[in-house]
Scaffold this motif. Structure first.
Motif, mmCIF file in Angstrom:
data_model
loop_
_atom_site.group_PDB
_atom_site.id
_atom_site.type_symbol
_atom_site.label_atom_id
_atom_site.label_comp_id
_atom_site.label_asym_id
_atom_site.label_seq_id
_atom_site.Cartn_x
_atom_site.Cartn_y
_atom_site.Cartn_z
ATOM 1 N N THR A 108 -0.480 -8.029 6.178
ATOM 2 C CA THR A 108 -1.709 -7.578 6.861
ATOM 3 C C THR A 108 -2.631 -8.765 7.160
ATOM 4 O OG1 THR A 108 -2.978 -7.324 4.831
ATOM 5 C CG2 THR A 108 -1.638 -5.425 5.502
ATOM 6 N N SER A 109 -3.638 -8.493 7.987
ATOM 7 C CA SER A 109 -4.596 -9.552 8.309
ATOM 8 C C SER A 109 -5.407 -9.905 7.053
ATOM 9 C CB SER A 109 -5.523 -9.105 9.430
ATOM 10 O OG SER A 109 -6.212 -7.952 9.026
ATOM 11 N N HIS A 110 -5.577 -8.920 6.197
ATOM 12 C CA HIS A 110 -6.287 -9.150 4.944
ATOM 13 C C HIS A 110 -5.514 -10.151 4.050
ATOM 14 C CE1 HIS A 110 -9.232 -7.843 2.048
ATOM 15 N NE2 HIS A 110 -8.283 -7.798 1.142
ATOM 16 N N ASP A 111 -4.195 -9.990 4.034
ATOM 17 C CA ASP A 111 -3.357 -10.917 3.253
ATOM 18 C C ASP A 111 -3.440 -12.334 3.817
ATOM 19 O OD1 ASP A 111 -2.328 -8.878 1.551
ATOM 20 O OD2 ASP A 111 -0.893 -8.307 3.091
ATOM 21 N N VAL A 112 -3.468 -12.426 5.154
ATOM 22 C CA VAL A 112 -3.554 -13.750 5.793
ATOM 23 C C VAL A 112 -4.843 -14.439 5.362
ATOM 24 C CG1 VAL A 112 -3.893 -14.913 8.023
ATOM 25 C CG2 VAL A 112 -2.100 -13.185 7.767
ATOM 26 N N PHE A 116 1.365 12.179 -0.048
ATOM 27 C CA PHE A 116 0.384 11.581 -0.955
ATOM 28 C C PHE A 116 0.812 10.144 -1.257
ATOM 29 C CE2 PHE A 116 -1.629 12.115 -5.441
ATOM 30 C CZ PHE A 116 -2.810 11.563 -4.993
ATOM 31 N N VAL A 117 0.037 9.185 -0.765
ATOM 32 C CA VAL A 117 0.365 7.760 -0.915
ATOM 33 C C VAL A 117 -0.878 7.078 -1.482
ATOM 34 C CG1 VAL A 117 1.058 5.674 0.337
ATOM 35 C CG2 VAL A 117 1.977 7.884 1.039
ATOM 36 N N ASN A 118 -0.924 6.925 -2.800
ATOM 37 C CA ASN A 118 -2.183 6.478 -3.427
ATOM 38 C C ASN A 118 -2.041 5.185 -4.247
ATOM 39 O OD1 ASN A 118 -0.618 7.691 -5.468
ATOM 40 N ND2 ASN A 118 -2.440 8.115 -6.710
ATOM 41 N N PRO A 119 -1.275 4.184 -3.740
ATOM 42 C CA PRO A 119 -1.073 2.999 -4.582
ATOM 43 C C PRO A 119 -2.372 2.264 -4.930
ATOM 44 C CG PRO A 119 -0.460 2.535 -2.312
ATOM 45 C CD PRO A 119 -0.707 4.012 -2.401
ATOM 46 N N ILE A 120 -2.310 1.597 -6.077
ATOM 47 C CA ILE A 120 -3.417 0.720 -6.496
ATOM 48 C C ILE A 120 -3.587 -0.375 -5.442
ATOM 49 C CG2 ILE A 120 -3.957 -1.051 -8.233
ATOM 50 C CD1 ILE A 120 -2.653 0.867 -10.288
ATOM 51 N N TYR A 121 -2.514 -1.090 -5.200
ATOM 52 C CA TYR A 121 -2.371 -2.011 -4.064
ATOM 53 C C TYR A 121 -0.914 -1.951 -3.643
ATOM 54 C CZ TYR A 121 -6.985 -3.903 -4.802
ATOM 55 O OH TYR A 121 -8.344 -4.017 -4.911
ATOM 56 N N ASP A 122 -0.664 -2.084 -2.354
ATOM 57 C CA ASP A 122 0.712 -2.050 -1.875
ATOM 58 C C ASP A 122 0.810 -2.954 -0.655
ATOM 59 O OD1 ASP A 122 3.335 -1.263 -1.723
ATOM 60 O OD2 ASP A 122 2.901 0.882 -1.752
ATOM 61 N N GLY A 123 1.904 -3.745 -0.582
ATOM 62 C CA GLY A 123 2.061 -4.652 0.547
ATOM 63 C C GLY A 123 1.969 -3.885 1.859
ATOM 64 N N MET A 124 2.836 -2.874 2.029
ATOM 65 C CA MET A 124 2.800 -2.056 3.234
ATOM 66 C C MET A 124 2.829 -0.582 2.868
ATOM 67 S SD MET A 124 2.614 -1.508 6.408
ATOM 68 C CE MET A 124 2.179 -3.201 6.705
ATOM 69 N N ASN A 125 3.910 -0.137 2.290
ATOM 70 C CA ASN A 125 4.256 1.249 1.947
ATOM 71 C C ASN A 125 4.985 1.924 3.107
ATOM 72 O OD1 ASN A 125 4.166 4.228 1.419
ATOM 73 N ND2 ASN A 125 3.456 3.378 -0.507
ATOM 74 N N LEU A 126 6.301 1.839 3.028
ATOM 75 C CA LEU A 126 7.121 2.423 4.093
ATOM 76 C C LEU A 126 7.280 3.923 3.949
ATOM 77 C CD1 LEU A 126 9.854 -0.290 4.714
ATOM 78 C CD2 LEU A 126 7.722 0.129 5.936
ATOM 79 N N ILE A 132 -8.460 7.365 0.662
ATOM 80 C CA ILE A 132 -8.979 7.511 -0.704
ATOM 81 C C ILE A 132 -9.128 6.159 -1.386
ATOM 82 C CG2 ILE A 132 -8.161 9.849 -1.231
ATOM 83 C CD1 ILE A 132 -5.734 8.398 -2.618
ATOM 84 N N ASN A 133 -10.075 6.153 -2.307
ATOM 85 C CA ASN A 133 -10.118 5.075 -3.289
ATOM 86 C C ASN A 133 -9.155 5.518 -4.394
ATOM 87 O OD1 ASN A 133 -10.719 4.005 -5.864
ATOM 88 N ND2 ASN A 133 -12.727 3.348 -5.175
ATOM 89 N N PRO A 134 -8.093 4.744 -4.635
ATOM 90 C CA PRO A 134 -7.031 5.253 -5.513
ATOM 91 C C PRO A 134 -7.436 5.388 -6.977
ATOM 92 C CG PRO A 134 -6.634 2.961 -4.931
ATOM 93 C CD PRO A 134 -7.802 3.410 -4.105
ATOM 94 N N PHE A 135 -8.577 4.805 -7.344
ATOM 95 C CA PHE A 135 -9.004 4.847 -8.749
ATOM 96 C C PHE A 135 -9.865 6.074 -9.037
ATOM 97 C CE2 PHE A 135 -8.579 0.512 -7.197
ATOM 98 C CZ PHE A 135 -7.546 0.077 -8.000
ATOM 99 N N ASP A 136 -10.400 6.667 -7.975
ATOM 100 C CA ASP A 136 -11.371 7.753 -8.124
ATOM 101 C C ASP A 136 -10.631 9.093 -8.067
ATOM 102 O OD1 ASP A 136 -13.340 9.649 -7.804
ATOM 103 O OD2 ASP A 136 -14.591 8.373 -6.520
ATOM 104 N N ILE A 137 -10.399 9.690 -9.224
ATOM 105 C CA ILE A 137 -9.555 10.891 -9.202
ATOM 106 C C ILE A 137 -10.307 12.116 -8.678
ATOM 107 C CG2 ILE A 137 -7.861 10.116 -10.916
ATOM 108 C CD1 ILE A 137 -9.278 11.790 -12.985
ATOM 109 N N SER A 179 -4.200 5.652 0.297
ATOM 110 C CA SER A 179 -5.039 4.667 -0.384
ATOM 111 C C SER A 179 -5.546 3.612 0.597
ATOM 112 C CB SER A 179 -4.217 3.977 -1.471
ATOM 113 O OG SER A 179 -4.837 2.785 -1.879
ATOM 114 N N GLU A 180 -6.810 3.271 0.436
ATOM 115 C CA GLU A 180 -7.348 2.213 1.306
ATOM 116 C C GLU A 180 -6.726 0.856 0.975
ATOM 117 O OE1 GLU A 180 -11.570 1.784 0.658
ATOM 118 O OE2 GLU A 180 -11.352 2.116 -1.482
ATOM 119 N N ASN A 181 -6.015 0.761 -0.131
ATOM 120 C CA ASN A 181 -5.414 -0.510 -0.541
ATOM 121 C C ASN A 181 -3.922 -0.612 -0.228
ATOM 122 O OD1 ASN A 181 -7.896 -1.182 -1.540
ATOM 123 N ND2 ASN A 181 -7.429 -0.466 -3.614
#
Ligand code: F6P
Length: 519
Positions: free
Chosen positions: A229-233, A398-408, A442-447, A426-428
Motif C-alpha cells: 500500500t501507499s502507507h507501507d511505502v 468479516f475481515v477484522n485483522p489487527i494489521y494485514d498486508g493486503m487480505n485476499l 471498523i477499528n479492529p480493537f473496538d469490540i 478493518s481499517e488496518n
C-alpha cells in the motif's frame, strides 16, 4: 491469464527470470507418496506469484519445508525440478534444502515470531519480546545461513543462462538475499516484494540495531522494493530516513543508498478473478453450496483465515458475543461461520492462540446456543471448494485483522458472492485502501464498535447491499492479479530502458554468463 502471459513473455524476453520465496507454489497432495503428487499451494504469495512464474517460465527457488523431506527427488547438482500439479499447473522449482536446525531457527525463531510480529505490531511490549543469546544465535545460524543458501541457489540459477537475470525475491524470510545476490551479480535486475505491512521506524527499533540495519542494507541492494500500500511505502521511506539517515524523495518514491537510487513502490496484490469465478461455478463448489443451504440461517456471517494472531479471531468472536447480547433479535437468525486453518504450530504463540480461538468459540456457543441453534459454526479445515461455496453464500464477510498486508479473503469473497454480501473490514487491512469506501470500516480493537458494524451490515437493505457489493466487485475485477503483475513489469521496463540505452553491451554476453543458455 492469457493476455498477461503474452505480455509478460514479450516484456521479459531478454531476461532470465528467477523467483525466490520461502514457500514453493505447490504442496504435497494428502495421498502423496512414491508418485510425488502435488497440488497448488495456498496463501497470498503463492496466489499472486503463480501466474507470473507460469507466464515467464521462471524458475522458483523455494525451501524444502517440513513434510517435504524424503518426498522429493532433489535432482543432480541442484537442477530445477519440473513439478506438475494434479490440476495441470507446471513449475520449475529449484529447492533449497537447509539443515533442519538452521531452517528451524530461520523460520520458527526469526521469520515468524520476530519479523512477523514486528511487522504486524503483535507484541505487548511490556512483556515481549525478550531478546537474548538465543535470538542472536538464531539470526546468525538460522536467518543468515538460510538467506545465504537462497542467494547461492539464485546465483547458480542465474549462471545457467546468458540472459540478464531478473531476480524477484519475496517477503520477510529473505530480506538479506538482494544484497548477497548483488555481490555476485552486480548487473542483475533485483526486485524485492514485501507481502506484509511495513511498520513505523519507531517500531522497527524493537529489533537490535545490527539486525534492522542488515535488513535495510539487504533490501536496498534491490533496484525496486515493492510493498502493498501507499502507507507501507511511506513507512519504508521514513525508515530509510529516520533509522538509516538516508536521503529519500517521497514524491519520486525513491531512497538513495551507496550511490544508487532504489525505487520504493506499492503494488496491491490481488487474485485471478476470472479463474476464481470459473472455480466458483464448478460442480464441486455447487455441491458444497447445497450442503451449506441445508444448515444456514436467514443471515450468514463468514470468515476464512489461518489461525494467525494478526487475524484477530478472538476479538472477532467477542464482538459477535456483544452483538448477540445487545441485539437479541438476532439469536436463532444468524450463524457466524468461521472456517479456520491451523498454522505455524511449531511456534508456541501460535499454539496458544489456536487454543484461545477454540475456547472463545466454545464459551460463546455455551452462553447463547440452544438445542436448535449454535451461534458459531467453527470448522478447522482447508478446503478451497468449500471456502468458495461460503464466499458465494455469505451475507456479511468479516475481515477484522489487527494489521494485514493486503487480505485476499476480502477480494476473493467479494468477487464471487451472490447475495449482495456486505464487507465488514478493518481499517488496518491493506485492502482497505481499495475497498474501504464501500465496506463498513471498523477499528479492529473496538469490540463494541465492531458489534455495531456487524449489526448495521445485517440490517442494510438489499438495494444498498447490492450496490455496495457491485462497486467493490468492479474494483476487484479492475485491480486483479494481471494488473499487479503488469504494474511491476512496467516499472522494471522503465528502470531498465534508460540503463540499456546507456549500456547497449548489457544485453550481449556478460562476464558471468559463460554457460550455455538453456532456453
Ligand atoms: O506474505 C505472507 C504469507 O507468506 C502469505 O503468502 C501466506 O498467507 C502466509 O504468509 C503463509 O505463511 P506460511 O508460509 O508461514 O504458512
Amino acid at each position: 491469464m492469457l493476455a498477461i502471459e503474452q505480455y509478460t513473455r514479450r516484456l521479459l524476453k531478454d531476461f532470465h527470470p528467477i523467483v525466490a520465496a520461502n514457500r514453493a507454489p505447490v504442496d504435497l497432495a494428502p495421498e502423496a507418496g512414491e508418485s510425488q503428487r502435488f497440488v497448488r499451494g495456498g496463501g497470498g504469495l503463492v496466489t499472486g506469484l503463480s501466474g507470473l512464474a507460469q507466464a515467464t517460465g521462471a524458475v522458483w527457488v523455494a525451501s524444502v519445508r517440513d513434510g517435504f523431506e524424503g518426498e522429493l527427488d532433489l535432482g543432480e547438482g541442484g537442477e530445477p525440478m519440473l513439478v506438475e500439479t494434479v490440476d495441470g499447473a507446471r513449475y520449475q522449482i529449484s529447492w533449497v534444502n537447509p539443515p533442519k536446525l538452521a531452517y528451524d531457527l530461520y523460520y520458527n525463531t526469526i521469520a515468524n515470531p520476530l519479523l512477523w510480529f514486528v511487522q504486524h505490531y503483535l507484541w505487548n511490549l511490556a512483556e515481549a519480546p525478550v531478546l537474548d543469546d538465543s535470538t542472536h544465535r538464531a539470526w546468525n545460524e538460522g536467518y543468515r545461513t538460510v538467506n545465504q543458501m537462497f542467494a547461492n541457489q539464485v546465483v547458480r540459477e542465474a549462471r545457467r543462462s546468458r540472459k540478464r537475470p531478473l531476480v524477484l525475491t519475496h517477503d520477510y524470510h529473505l530480506y538479506l538475499v538482494p544484497r548477497l545476490v548483488r555481490r555476485e551479480l552486480p548487473d542483475a535486475v533485483l526486485q524485492h516484494y514485501v507481502h506484509i505491512p511495513w511498520p513505523t521506524p519507531q517500531y522497527w527499533k524493537v529489533l537490535p540495531q545490527y539486525m534492522r540495519e542488515e535488513i535495510m542494507d539487504g533490501l536496498l541492494a534491490a533496484d525496486i522494493v515493492g510493498l502493498q500500500t501507499s502507507h507501507d511505502v511511506r513507512n519504508f521511506l521514513l525508515t530509510c530516513e529516520e533509522n538509516m539517515g538516508l536521503p529519500v524523495d517521497f514524491r519520486q518514491q525513491s531512497a538513495f543508498y551507496r550511490g544508487r537510487t532504489v525505487w520504493v513502490r506499492n503494488y496491491p496484490i490481488s487474485i485471478d478473478v476470472r479463474e476464481f469465478e470459473r472455480t466458483a461455478s464448478t460442480p464441486a463448489v455447487e455441491r458444497a453450496e447445497r450442503e451449506i443451504l441445508r444448515w444456514r440461517t436467514e443471515q450468514l456471517i463468514y470468515r476464512v483465515d489461518r489461525m494467525d494472531l494478526s487475524k484477530n479471531i478472538v476479538r472477532g468472536f467477542y464482538a459477535y458475543d456483544r452483538l448477540l447480547q445487545a441485539h437479541s433479535e438476532w439469536r436463532g437468525r444468524v450463524i457466524f461461520w468461521a472456517m479456520l486453518q491451523k498454522t505455524r504450530q511449531n511456534v508456541p504463540e501460535y499454539r496458544e492462540y489456536a487454543r484461545q480461538v477454540l475456547q472463545a468459540a466454545r464459551a460463546i456457543n455455551a452462553r447463547h446456543g440452544t438445542t436448535e441453534w449454535q451461534p458459531i459454526r467453527l470448522e478447522l479445515r482447508e478446503d478451497l471448494n468449500r471456502a468458495i461455496a461460503g464466499y458465494k453464500q455469505f451475507d456479511v464477510l468479516f475481515v477484522n485483522p489487527i494489521y494485514d498486508g493486503m487480505n485476499l479473503v476480502a477480494k476473493e469473497g467479494i468477487s464471487v458472492n451472490r447475495r449482495g454480501g456486505m464487507l465488514v473490514l478493518s481499517e488496518n487491512a491493506g485492502t482497505h485502501e481499495e475497498l474501504g469506501e464501500w465496506a463498513i470500516t471498523i477499528n479492529p480493537f473496538d469490540i463494541d464498535a465492531t458489534a455495531e458494524a456487524l449489526h448495521r451490515a445485517l440490517l442494510t437493505d438489499p438495494v444498498e447491499r447490492h450496490s455496495r457489493s457491485e462497486k467493490m466487485r468492479t474494483v476487484v475485477q479492475q485491480n486483479d492479479v494481471a494488473r499487479w503483475i503488469s504494474a511491476q513489469l512496467q516499472d522494471i521496463r522503465d528502470l531498465v530502458e534508460p540503463l540499456a540505452a546507456r549500456q547497449p553491451e548489457f544485453v550481449r554476453e556478460s562476464a558471468f554468463s559463460r554457460l550455455a543458455d538453456r532456453q
